[in-house]
Scaffold this motif. Structure first.
Motif, PDB file in Angstrom:
ATOM      1  N   LYS A  10     -22.220  -8.935  -2.755  1.00 34.90           N
ATOM      2  CA  LYS A  10     -21.752  -8.415  -1.471  1.00 34.90           C
ATOM      3  C   LYS A  10     -20.384  -7.741  -1.574  1.00 34.90           C
ATOM      4  CE  LYS A  10     -24.210 -11.809   1.401  1.00 34.90           C
ATOM      5  NZ  LYS A  10     -24.072 -12.842   2.463  1.00 34.90           N
ATOM      6  N   LYS A  11     -19.743  -7.873  -2.724  1.00 35.73           N
ATOM      7  CA  LYS A  11     -18.396  -7.303  -2.892  1.00 35.73           C
ATOM      8  C   LYS A  11     -18.455  -6.021  -3.702  1.00 35.73           C
ATOM      9  CE  LYS A  11     -15.370  -9.054  -5.781  1.00 35.73           C
ATOM     10  NZ  LYS A  11     -14.418 -10.000  -6.396  1.00 35.73           N
ATOM     11  N   VAL A  12     -17.770  -5.014  -3.185  1.00 34.64           N
ATOM     12  CA  VAL A  12     -17.636  -3.749  -3.901  1.00 34.64           C
ATOM     13  C   VAL A  12     -16.148  -3.523  -4.166  1.00 34.64           C
ATOM     14  CG1 VAL A  12     -18.032  -1.267  -3.874  1.00 34.64           C
ATOM     15  CG2 VAL A  12     -19.670  -2.798  -2.755  1.00 34.64           C
ATOM     16  N   THR A  13     -15.780  -3.379  -5.438  1.00 35.84           N
ATOM     17  CA  THR A  13     -14.388  -3.107  -5.795  1.00 35.84           C
ATOM     18  C   THR A  13     -14.223  -1.608  -5.993  1.00 35.84           C
ATOM     19  OG1 THR A  13     -14.137  -5.265  -6.857  1.00 35.84           O
ATOM     20  CG2 THR A  13     -12.534  -3.557  -7.433  1.00 35.84           C
ATOM     21  N   LEU A  14     -13.393  -1.014  -5.146  1.00 34.57           N
ATOM     22  CA  LEU A  14     -13.129   0.419  -5.216  1.00 34.57           C
ATOM     23  C   LEU A  14     -11.847   0.646  -6.009  1.00 34.57           C
ATOM     24  CD1 LEU A  14     -13.835   1.428  -1.493  1.00 34.57           C
ATOM     25  CD2 LEU A  14     -15.438   1.441  -3.427  1.00 34.57           C
ATOM     26  N   GLU A  15     -11.936   1.526  -6.999  1.00 30.27           N
ATOM     27  CA  GLU A  15     -10.748   1.894  -7.765  1.00 30.27           C
ATOM     28  C   GLU A  15     -10.365   3.322  -7.416  1.00 30.27           C
ATOM     29  OE1 GLU A  15      -9.055   2.076 -12.360  1.00 30.27           O
ATOM     30  OE2 GLU A  15     -11.089   1.354 -11.957  1.00 30.27           O
ATOM     31  N   THR A  16      -9.110   3.534  -7.078  1.00 34.54           N
ATOM     32  CA  THR A  16      -8.641   4.853  -6.671  1.00 34.54           C
ATOM     33  C   THR A  16      -7.850   5.518  -7.802  1.00 34.54           C
ATOM     34  OG1 THR A  16      -6.616   3.919  -5.731  1.00 34.54           O
ATOM     35  CG2 THR A  16      -8.516   4.153  -4.256  1.00 34.54           C
ATOM     36  N   PHE A  17      -7.839   6.847  -7.780  1.00 31.02           N
ATOM     37  CA  PHE A  17      -7.040   7.581  -8.751  1.00 31.02           C
ATOM     38  C   PHE A  17      -5.549   7.376  -8.472  1.00 31.02           C
ATOM     39  CE2 PHE A  17     -11.061   9.909  -8.955  1.00 31.02           C
ATOM     40  CZ  PHE A  17     -11.222  10.059 -10.331  1.00 31.02           C
ATOM     41  N   ALA A  18      -5.198   7.432  -7.180  1.00 28.96           N
ATOM     42  CA  ALA A  18      -3.791   7.298  -6.794  1.00 28.96           C
ATOM     43  C   ALA A  18      -3.475   5.854  -6.421  1.00 28.96           C
ATOM     44  CB  ALA A  18      -3.490   8.211  -5.609  1.00 28.96           C
ATOM     45  N   GLU A  19      -2.217   5.494  -6.589  1.00 24.29           N
ATOM     46  CA  GLU A  19      -1.775   4.163  -6.199  1.00 24.29           C
ATOM     47  C   GLU A  19      -1.579   4.116  -4.679  1.00 24.29           C
ATOM     48  OE1 GLU A  19       1.779   3.661  -8.410  1.00 24.29           O
ATOM     49  OE2 GLU A  19       0.748   3.117 -10.277  1.00 24.29           O
ATOM     50  N   ILE A  20      -2.017   3.022  -4.065  1.00 28.71           N
ATOM     51  CA  ILE A  20      -1.823   2.819  -2.623  1.00 28.71           C
ATOM     52  C   ILE A  20      -0.851   1.654  -2.492  1.00 28.71           C
ATOM     53  CG2 ILE A  20      -2.948   2.424  -0.400  1.00 28.71           C
ATOM     54  CD1 ILE A  20      -5.572   3.281  -1.642  1.00 28.71           C
ATOM     55  N   ASN A  21       0.417   1.962  -2.395  1.00 30.01           N
ATOM     56  CA  ASN A  21       1.437   0.905  -2.414  1.00 30.01           C
ATOM     57  C   ASN A  21       2.635   1.234  -1.537  1.00 30.01           C
ATOM     58  OD1 ASN A  21       2.674   2.890  -3.911  1.00 30.01           O
ATOM     59  ND2 ASN A  21       2.450   1.812  -5.875  1.00 30.01           N
ATOM     60  N   ASP A  22       2.340   1.920  -0.407  1.00 32.10           N
ATOM     61  CA  ASP A  22       3.446   2.291   0.489  1.00 32.10           C
ATOM     62  C   ASP A  22       3.611   1.338   1.661  1.00 32.10           C
ATOM     63  OD1 ASP A  22       1.176   2.893   1.864  1.00 32.10           O
ATOM     64  OD2 ASP A  22       1.586   5.034   2.092  1.00 32.10           O
ATOM     65  N   GLY A  23       2.788   0.281   1.708  1.00 36.59           N
ATOM     66  CA  GLY A  23       2.910  -0.708   2.781  1.00 36.59           C
ATOM     67  C   GLY A  23       2.383  -0.250   4.118  1.00 36.59           C
ATOM     68  N   LYS A  24       1.697   0.892   4.153  1.00 40.07           N
ATOM     69  CA  LYS A  24       1.177   1.420   5.415  1.00 40.07           C
ATOM     70  C   LYS A  24      -0.285   1.022   5.612  1.00 40.07           C
ATOM     71  CE  LYS A  24       4.341   5.367   5.533  1.00 40.07           C
ATOM     72  NZ  LYS A  24       4.462   6.851   5.617  1.00 40.07           N
ATOM     73  N   THR A  25      -0.851   1.372   6.789  1.00 42.61           N
ATOM     74  CA  THR A  25      -2.231   0.997   7.089  1.00 42.61           C
ATOM     75  C   THR A  25      -3.192   2.100   6.657  1.00 42.61           C
ATOM     76  OG1 THR A  25      -2.123   1.889   9.326  1.00 42.61           O
ATOM     77  CG2 THR A  25      -1.558  -0.430   9.037  1.00 42.61           C
ATOM     78  N   TYR A  26      -4.335   1.649   6.183  1.00 34.44           N
ATOM     79  CA  TYR A  26      -5.408   2.534   5.741  1.00 34.44           C
ATOM     80  C   TYR A  26      -6.722   2.022   6.314  1.00 34.44           C
ATOM     81  CZ  TYR A  26      -2.177   4.524   2.301  1.00 34.44           C
ATOM     82  OH  TYR A  26      -1.122   5.155   1.719  1.00 34.44           O
ATOM     83  N   THR A  27      -7.709   2.908   6.391  1.00 37.18           N
ATOM     84  CA  THR A  27      -9.035   2.520   6.871  1.00 37.18           C
ATOM     85  C   THR A  27     -10.073   2.873   5.813  1.00 37.18           C
ATOM     86  OG1 THR A  27      -8.459   2.831   9.195  1.00 37.18           O
ATOM     87  CG2 THR A  27     -10.799   2.842   8.646  1.00 37.18           C
ATOM     88  N   VAL A  28     -10.858   1.880   5.407  1.00 35.28           N
ATOM     89  CA  VAL A  28     -11.954   2.121   4.486  1.00 35.28           C
ATOM     90  C   VAL A  28     -13.235   2.223   5.299  1.00 35.28           C
ATOM     91  CG1 VAL A  28     -12.211  -0.361   4.047  1.00 35.28           C
ATOM     92  CG2 VAL A  28     -13.219   1.291   2.461  1.00 35.28           C
ATOM     93  N   THR A  29     -14.043   3.235   5.017  1.00 37.49           N
ATOM     94  CA  THR A  29     -15.254   3.500   5.790  1.00 37.49           C
ATOM     95  C   THR A  29     -16.464   3.562   4.873  1.00 37.49           C
ATOM     96  OG1 THR A  29     -13.981   4.806   7.386  1.00 37.49           O
ATOM     97  CG2 THR A  29     -16.373   5.092   7.412  1.00 37.49           C
TER      98      THR A  29
END
Length: 812
Positions: free
Chosen positions: A250-269
């Motif tokens: 049931k778990k999908v691990t998504l790996e991104t090219f860019a680092e997401i480390n700015d402490g802001k909010t994001y939405t995964v769809t």
């Protein structure tokens, strides 16, 4: 011949008189046995009803019951009063002949309500088991389940197993019926419904590094691929490119090219499902050594975890193989040894001291700035898990521990500077399967991070600093630690997600009165918990107009945006867009303003509006005013709201019990009445619930209207009276208040009910339950308790609750 005939006739009559004089009289009717006074010979009777019994016509008898806890019977009157389900034999002894007659009755009990719980979400092919809960629990009703959309979801008629067939929505209805032959349409049935949504839904999204996001679904995602997902920055609306998607059930691990480390909010769809998360700021805020206990004579890996302020693990560093060059890690022991990354302790009770530092290597005046240090005493425990068959623990609001450990879920998070008092609750079961409640104490492994204060297996917690500390469970008699329970101390709660109950509303211009709508906002912190409006501090909702939309800032009241057409009168009909902002979070709101229909459009229709389609009777500290249900009817001309209809009469009925709970009675409502209301919960000391859980219907008789091209007016009959029509709509009342648990501690020689029973609420014993109402059946010294209504405290709020008991005790 004639003399002979008359002699024979006289002899025959004389013989008949002799036979008649020796035949039994009234007792002959008693031979038929015990029946009900209405003539019924039925042997099935129901709790809450009374039944008059008789033994033949005019026969006096003395009546006795074989089991008074099942049913009592009046000694001379023969009135049968069922008490609880079971079988009972009633004996009637004729006072004239002394002969006894017996009849066995089966006692059944109808349910007062049936509950299915919350709506559920399933993936195609998945199943769920429904378990309808009858009140009282001793009800003998038959349960039957039905689905209104078998193409989407089927349900086992008797077993309640739901199977998801296709994407969509289905309503599952459960009926509590007297017998299998009872009609579903019977007004005596109790009914409840839930929605089953079938599809693929994201349940959580959590970063495990600045380039990896674990997305958990409600179903196996074996066919998911990177192209199916989208990660979007909430502020810039830019998409983050996804490199790879790895599926693990049931778990999908998504790996991104860019680092997401700015402490802001994001939405995964993923398709139609989305989830908002707060990115790590990639700053190490704490370090923790784990685990705090190891099995004696067993090599166990020891490591240091580096975490950000929200508890996201940024790195794992095994002893002897530290990955982060800034981490210094040491273990010392004279009771064992280390081998690679593993620690070995010789026997139970042996200890090792572990220390760790996270260096910044930034120095001011010779002192290292931002240096993080921690230490932990690691203790060896018995290999047999300290003799426990099972143990559980959770962190919850103080006074609101699990009422049912079988369904309790683990929460190990505690935020610093939390505005709500929280405690840790521990459940232990020994190897005999018995719950352990005494002989153990709780303490902290590191009081620089966590303070633990309390007696027994419940203790209040105070977060001192971010990091991981352990609640140590100590055997008081043996004076040794037997369990260590990790507590994740995370950063102060802050707003992390914003949602609106509706992102689009429609208003009508030139209506009487002015049209209005309310949009309610929900703010959650970075841990997914709701932040009550009273705890927002200086932050407020700010609806910012887009493309010169009218200013609606004055419409904001606490967590609501209360709109009406006065804000749009000068701008006229149109579509207006707003960005609703809160503490850097944004949601879009669209307001559609419509003008009245053209005069040539004579169509008139009606819309019955409810303040709530589902009312929860839950009372807690957040409930500061009465919960009031209201209903009204909008008159629509050409589909656009024109005015409210006059209500002539109304009726609110509990469909589950067929009981009318509110109406105007025999007299019509005053002309000009445009809404009706019913108070579901009255806030007070204590709060009182005025409705029962169940399905309800509201029926409004309203004036009928017509449009003549110029004026909207009431339509009249030929005699001048106003034409009326009836509108009907249903709503549901639920009660998610935690149940009161009842434990019987004595059955005989009791002083009173408080001597016979103990009452627990939220896992805590109610020492002074304040018994208000006792629904009981008393027979000599035996008290059969059906229900008890007591006052409990939810947080700091007193609330009156009713609990089913269905047990008996005897008094002194």
């Amino acid at each position: 011949m004639k003399k002979n005939f008359f002699k024979k006739l006289a002899a025959t009559l004389a013989f008949a008189m002799v036979v008649t004089s020796v035949a039994p009289a009234a007792t002959a009717s008693a031979a038929a046995g015990i029946t009900q006074k209405n003539g019924s010979t039925a042997s099935t009777v129901y709790v809450t009803k009374s039944y008059g019994l008789k033994l033949g016509k005019g026969v006096n008898a003395k009546w006795t019951s074989s089991n008074k806890s099942v049913a009592t019977v009046g000694l001379t009157g023969g009135v049968l009063k069922p008490v609880k389900p079971g079988k009972v034999t009633i004996t009637a002894k004729s006072t004239k002949t002394g002969k006894s007659y017996k009849k066995t009755f089966t006692v059944k009990q109808r349910a007062t309500s049936v509950e299915l719980g919350d709506d559920i979400s399933l993936a195609v092919g998945d199943t769920a088991q429904l378990d309808a809960e009858l009140t009282p629990s001793t009800s003998t009703d038959v349960i039957r389940y039905f689905s209104d959309n078998k193409e989407v979801a089927t349900v086992g008629m008797t077993g309640g197993k739901v199977t998801a067939k296709a994407n969509g929505e289905a309503t599952i209805t459960v009926y509590a019926k007297a017998t299998t032959a009872s009609s579903n349409a019977s007004t005596m049935n109790k009914v409840d419904t839930i929605k089953v949504k079938v599809g693929t839904f994201i349940e959580s999204a959590t970063q495990n590094s600045d380039t990896k996001l674990d997305v958990t679904f409600n179903t196996d995602m074996k066919d998911a691929k990177a192209a199916d997902f989208k990660i979007t920055a909430d502020d810039t609306k830019l998409d983050i490119a996804i490199k790879e998607a790895k599926v693990d059930g049931k778990k999908v691990t998504l790996e991104t090219f860019a680092e997401i480390n700015d402490g802001k909010t994001y939405t995964v769809t993923y398709k139609d499902s989305s989830y908002q998360f707060t990115a790590t700021d990639n700053k190490v805020a704490s370090i923790a050594i784990t685990p705090a206990t190891v099995s004696a004579e067993t090599k166990t890996e020891i490591k240091v975890l580096a975490k950000d302020a929200n508890g996201v693990i940024l790195s794992e560093n095994p002893y002897g193989d530290v990955k982060d060059s800034k981490i210094e890690f040491n273990i010392e022991t004279s009771n064992g040894y280390t081998e690679g990354s593993k620690l070995y302790l010789f026997k139970t009770g042996d200890t090792a001291k572990a220390t760790a530092k996270y260096h910044t290597y930034d120095y001011v005046d010779g002192k290292e700035v931002g240096l993080l240090e921690t230490e932990l005493t690691i203790t060896a425990v018995d290999k047999s898990a300290a003799g426990f068959q099972e143990y559980k623990y959770t962190v919850a609001e103080t006074g609101k521990g699990p009422s049912n450990w079988s369904t309790a879920t683990l929460n190990d998070k505690l935020a610093v500077e939390d505005t709500v008092s929280r405690s840790v609750y521990v459940y232990l079961k020994d190897n005999n399967g018995d719950e352990v409640t005494e002989g153990y104490s709780l303490s902290s492994s590191n009081e620089n991070v966590l303070l633990v204060n309390g007696n027994g297996l419940e203790a209040s917690l105070t977060a001192v600093a971010t990091g991981t500390a352990y609640v140590l469970v100590k055997d008081v008699d043996a004076d040794k630690v037997v369990l260590s329970l990790p507590i994740n101390i995370v950063a102060k709660r802050k707003a992390a997600s914003l949602s609106l109950d509706k992102n689009s509303v429609t208003l009508a211009l030139n209506s009487t009165p002015a049209d209005s709508a309310t949009v309610k906002a929900t703010v959650k912190d970075q841990y997914g918990d709701k932040i009550a409006a009273g705890n927002w501090g200086t932050d407020n909702l700010d609806p910012e107009s887009i493309s010169n939309a009218p200013d609606i800032a004055l419409a904001v009241v606490s967590d609501e945006i209360r709109l009406n057409t006065s804000y749009f009168t000068g701008d006229g009909a149109g579509t207006y867009n707003y960005n609703v902002k809160f503490a850097g979070l944004v949601q879009n709101l669209k307001v559609i303003v419509k003008d009245q229909a053209a005069p040539t459009n004579k169509s008139v229709s009606y819309s019955l509006g409810l303040s709530d389609e589902k009312i929860d009777l839950l009372v807690n500290d957040d409930v500061t005013s009465n919960k009031v249900f209201t209903a009204d009817v909008k008159v629509l001309r050409g589909g656009v709201f024109a005015q409210y209809a006059d209500i002539v009469s109304y009726e609110i009925k509990n469909v589950s019990t067929n009981k009318v709970v509110a109406s105007n009675g025999a007299v019509d409502l005053p002309v000009g009445t445009t809404s009706i209301s019913k108070t579901a919960v009255t806030v007070g000391a204590p709060a009182v619930k005025n409705l029962d859980a169940g399905n309800y219907s509201v029926t409004l008789k309203i004036a009928q209207y017509k449009w003549d091209g110029n004026t909207l007016s009431k339509d009249l009959n030929t005699d001048g009276s106003v034409k009326t029509i009836k509108l009907n709509r249903s709503f549901v009342v639920v009660d998610t208040q935690p149940k009161v648990e009842v434990k019987q501690v004595k059955t005989t020689n009791c002083d009173d009910i408080n001597d016979a029973f103990e009452f627990y609420y939220n896992g805590k014993k109610q020492d002074n339950p304040g018994t208000i109402i006792v629904d009981e059946v008393v027979s000599n010294k035996t008290h059969y308790i059906k229900k008890v209504t007591i006052d409990v405290t939810e947080g700091t709020t007193p609330v009156r609750v009713t609990v089913e008991v269905n047990k008996s005790f005897t008094v002194k």
